[in-house]
Design an enzyme around this catalytic site. Structure first.
Site, PDB file in Angstrom:
ATOM      1  N   PRO A   1      40.483  35.093  39.467  1.00 33.04           N
ATOM      2  CG  PRO A   1      40.677  33.617  37.442  1.00 33.04           C
ATOM      3  CD  PRO A   1      40.357  33.850  38.491  1.00 33.04           C
ATOM      4  CB  CYS A   2      42.228  39.567  39.431  1.00 32.90           C
ATOM      5  SG  CYS A   2      42.472  39.495  40.788  1.00 32.90           S
TER       6      CYS A   2
END
Length: 153
Positions: free
Chosen positions: A119-120
């Protein structure tokens, strides 16, 4: 390597997988082609559907990344950011023991081969601003809003 195209609320995404593990998830280019999903791709598509419906907070699929030691540390730190929360690039740099490497953290974020799954989108500027994202800033904002909405329930 196999490729399948996932039809997300934000447009088509290209899923690459081989040897029983996902190796890439990114926005599909105009010329992207994929075969009908089967096996692992069907599992990934189901998990993505559940995520977009607000029913899934983590991904259970096997994944294989090929980054530098530094990138792998950053990507592990991204996976540790709780659903519905954000961290700054500086926070990630400190978490991996390189407090001054926040720009390098940004570059590792940019090289993330598995957006959403790693989850950047949960990484923001130190001032709270939204910064670059492979799916574009409108998608990043929408993902953060989706998570905020469903993290309460």
């Amino acid at each position: 390597m196999k490729t399948a195209i996932y039809h997300s609320p934000f447009g088509d995404m290209e899923l690459d997988y081989e040897g029983g593990a996902v190796t890439a998830l990114k926005m599909a280019g105009k010329e992207a082609e994929g075969k009908a999903p089967e096996g692992l791709a069907l599992t990934v598509f189901r998990e993505l559907d559940e995520y977009f419906q607000g029913r899934r907070k983590t991904f259970d699929i096997p994944r294989r990344t090929h980054g530098t030691a530094f990138q792998e540390k950053v990507w592990a730190a991204l996976r540790a950011i709780p659903y519905g929360e954000t961290r700054s690039y500086r926070d990630i740099a400190e978490a991996i023991g390189h407090p001054k490497a926040y720009r390098a953290v940004g570059m590792a974020n940019n090289a993330n081969p598995l957006f959403i799954i790693i989850p950047c989108h949960r990484v923001i500027g130190a001032d709270g601003s939204l910064t670059g994202y492979g799916g574009g800033l409108p998608m990043k904002k929408a993902l953060l809003m989706l998570e905020k909405k469903h993290s309460i329930s």
